[in-house]
Design a protein around this motif. Structure first.
Motif, short mmCIF file in Angstrom:
data_model
loop_
_atom_site.label_atom_id
_atom_site.label_comp_id
_atom_site.label_asym_id
_atom_site.label_seq_id
_atom_site.Cartn_x
_atom_site.Cartn_y
_atom_site.Cartn_z
N THR A 1 31.33 41.89 37.14
CA THR A 1 32.83 41.51 37.35
C THR A 1 33.18 40.90 38.51
O THR A 1 32.17 40.86 39.71
CB THR A 1 33.75 42.77 37.39
N SER A 2 33.96 40.10 38.71
CA SER A 2 34.55 39.20 39.84
C SER A 2 34.97 40.06 41.10
O SER A 2 35.72 41.18 40.65
CB SER A 2 35.68 38.31 39.37
N GLY B 1 38.42 41.03 37.07
CA GLY B 1 38.01 40.11 35.66
C GLY B 1 36.75 39.74 35.66
O GLY B 1 35.85 40.27 36.53
N PRO B 2 36.22 39.02 34.62
CA PRO B 2 34.79 38.90 34.54
C PRO B 2 34.38 37.82 35.55
O PRO B 2 35.06 37.10 36.03
CB PRO B 2 34.71 38.22 33.15
N TRP C 1 28.26 29.36 29.79
CA TRP C 1 29.12 30.18 30.75
C TRP C 1 28.53 29.75 32.13
O TRP C 1 27.14 29.53 32.29
CB TRP C 1 28.90 31.68 30.43
N TYR C 2 29.08 30.10 33.13
CA TYR C 2 28.71 29.70 34.44
C TYR C 2 29.23 31.04 35.30
O TYR C 2 30.47 31.58 34.94
CB TYR C 2 29.16 28.59 35.12
N LEU C 3 28.46 31.30 36.63
CA LEU C 3 28.42 32.45 37.02
C LEU C 3 29.42 32.37 38.34
O LEU C 3 29.32 31.37 39.10
CB LEU C 3 27.43 32.91 37.80
N HIS C 4 30.49 33.17 38.66
CA HIS C 4 31.18 33.02 39.89
C HIS C 4 31.62 34.29 40.21
O HIS C 4 32.40 35.07 39.47
CB HIS C 4 32.65 32.33 39.81
#
Length: 527
Positions: free
Chosen positions: A150-151, A155-156, A166-169
């Motif tokens: 989770t961010s 949220g995700p 998809w990219y990670l943040h």
């Protein structure tokens, strides 16, 4: 107050310095467009010199779309046009140094802006894709995120692109995480460090310093998993040893933003060949309670002692509720969500009294002290109209979290001027009555928060490098000595007598008619 003294020639100024945090966008507006800028900071350098600070820490001033207050960096070698130019930054660094003030810049190594050239090239399918964390999704059609992370903003921690990947943040979608396993990422950041050290900066603050390295398998998060898939991984220490070698070439210093509950793990970042200092969050997040504050102080000093690093003391910053408001709230005055949600009342008279005492407490402790802009003015947290909130934490929480804009409202400088002397109409609205906190009005008031900070920073020199020794004190009272100076902070609900002394050096409020220290008041005494 005397004249500003030249910058200390000693290499270890950072061990006991007072560092002032400048959030440029809200500090002072030099060109009248409503956004703080470098011209505004340059014009206020005499104010900062009179305050007596040793260094200025600037939150990111680089080119940025400002999706997260500048922590989404598009180019580290360009000053955002809203703030000025690189030439102005170089002048600011030099002019501050002439007044005895060093400069610390902010580096955000975990991520960049989605407008950064690397990420734009990655989206176009270039080899730069390897500089980030792109993964196919889970589920029958890849419709689910690659893992359950989770961010930090809610949220995700993943965003899907039109091509299906998809990219990670770990923060906002506009802040894609970098892949620190790639040598180009490491080389670029070392080059950025050199770029700024060569322009005269004295140090670097490292944002989210414990988050850079990720488990290459990007597994789901499991509570209690050891090692954590993206927090405090052992690979980080090799990165910071490389950074330290760069800093040592220039005599530069680091302060890391390291949120870790494990004191032994925390201390690893402060080994002699890694970071010089790290922020002390246990003290900042501690409620206004004597026993818990003493425990936070003891723990902090104990975790720094084995590695010979100085402690840092922070009451607030650009990410947390301002001290006056927090200390004015009933019950636990820490940082649980309930205490910062919308509509929580605060007694600002009580909060101000406690904040004044807390200022004398933090400035008396051994180590370095950070002062967030406006803290010296006693600014409270501001309520921002919903339609003016810019912080992504608010939107990402579904409107539940008010976000951090309340502590980022532009400063009041001149009581009788438009916009309290900030400049043009501010990018965040100043509350009604904001001019009552104006610096010019406080400078003329011997009992103001500003004068207290000026005097405390000046008198602080008498504390020297003496160790802290606790003294006997009643319940709810902190008392300790630093050399021949005794500090007493009364957090109880009754006045207390003072120990034997020859002189009162400084007090956060008046003593009672019997010469006792009232509740929520602090004093520095000469033995």
């Amino acid at each position: 107050m005397g004249q500003p003294t030249p910058a200390r020639s000693t290499a270890d100024w950072w061990r006991s310095g007072v560092i002032y945090q400048v959030y440029v966008r809200s500090f002072a507006d030099g060109d009248g467009d409503g956004t703080g800028d470098l011209a505004g900071v340059r014009a206020k350098l005499p104010y900062l010199a009179e305050l007596g600070v040793d260094a200025l820490w600037f939150t990111p001033w680089y080119l940025s779309p400002m999706k997260d207050g500048g922590y989404d960096v598009a180019d580290y070698r360009v000053i955002d046009p809203a703030f000025g130019t690189l030439a102005e930054a170089e002048k600011l660094i030099a002019e501050a140094r002439e007044l005895g003030i060093r400069t610390i810049v902010d580096i955000v190594p975990n991520h960049v802006s989605d407008r950064h050239p690397w990420f734009r090239a990655a989206l176009a399918g270039g080899p730069e894709r390897d500089l980030f964390h792109f993964r196919p999704g889970r589920g029958e059609h890849g419709e689910l995120p690659p893992n359950d992370w989770t961010s930090e903003f809610g949220g995700p921690a993943w965003t899907r692109l039109p091509d299906g990947d998809w990219y990670l943040h770990l923060f906002a979608p506009e802040q894609p995480d970098l892949n620190w396993a790639h040598p180009a990422v490491r080389q670029e950041h070392e080059d950025v460090l050199r770029f700024w050290f060569e322009r005269g900066v004295a140090g670097v603050r490292i944002d989210s310093a414990a988050l850079l390295a990720k488990d290459p398998g990007l597994p789901d998060f499991t509570e209690g998993r050891d090692p954590h898939p993206y927090v405090d991984r052992d690979e980080l220490h090799d990165i910071y040893r490389s950074w330290r070698a760069v800093a040592d070439e220039y005599g530069g210093v680091f302060v890391g933003e390291v949120w870790l509950p494990d004191t032994e793990r925390f201390a690893r970042y402060l080994r002699p060949d890694e970071l010089h200092t790290a922020f002390n969050f246990s003290f900042m997040t501690c409620p206004w309670e004597a026993d818990r504050l003493r425990a936070a102080i003891d723990t902090t000093l104990a975790e720094h002692a084995p590695v010979g690093a100085p402690a840092t003391w922070v009451l607030c910053n650009h990410d947390v509720t301002r001290t006056v408001t927090r200390y004015g709230r009933a019950g636990d005055t820490g940082f649980d969500f309930a205490s910062k949600s919308f509509g929580v009342p605060s007694d600002l008279v009580l909060g101000t009294r406690r904040a004044r005492a807390a200022a004398l407490l933090s400035l008396a402790l051994p180590g370095a002290v950070y002062v967030y802009q406006g803290e010296e003015l006693g600014l409270p947290e501001a309520d921002i109209p919903l339609d003016r909130i810019e912080d992504p934490m608010h939107a990402r929480s579904g409107g539940v979290d008010p976000g951090r804009d309340g502590c980022r409202v532009p400063l009041p400088w001149v009581a009788d001027a438009a916009h309290a002397g900030f400049g043009g109409e501010p990018w965040l609205p100043q509350p009604a009555g904001w001019s009552a906190y104006a610096a010019d009005r406080q400078a003329a008031d011997p009992g103001s928060m500003l004068v207290l900070y000026r005097e405390a920073i000046q008198v602080r020199a008498v504390l020297g490098n003496g160790a802290l020794s606790w003294l006997p004190a009643g319940d709810g009272v902190l008392a300790f000595s630093r050399g021949d100076v005794v500090v007493v902070v009364n957090l109880s609900d009754a006045a207390v007598g003072l120990p034997a002394h020859t002189r009162v050096l400084l007090r956060s409020g008046s003593l009672d008619p019997d010469g006792r220290l009232p509740p929520d008041t602090a004093v520095w005494l000469r033995r």
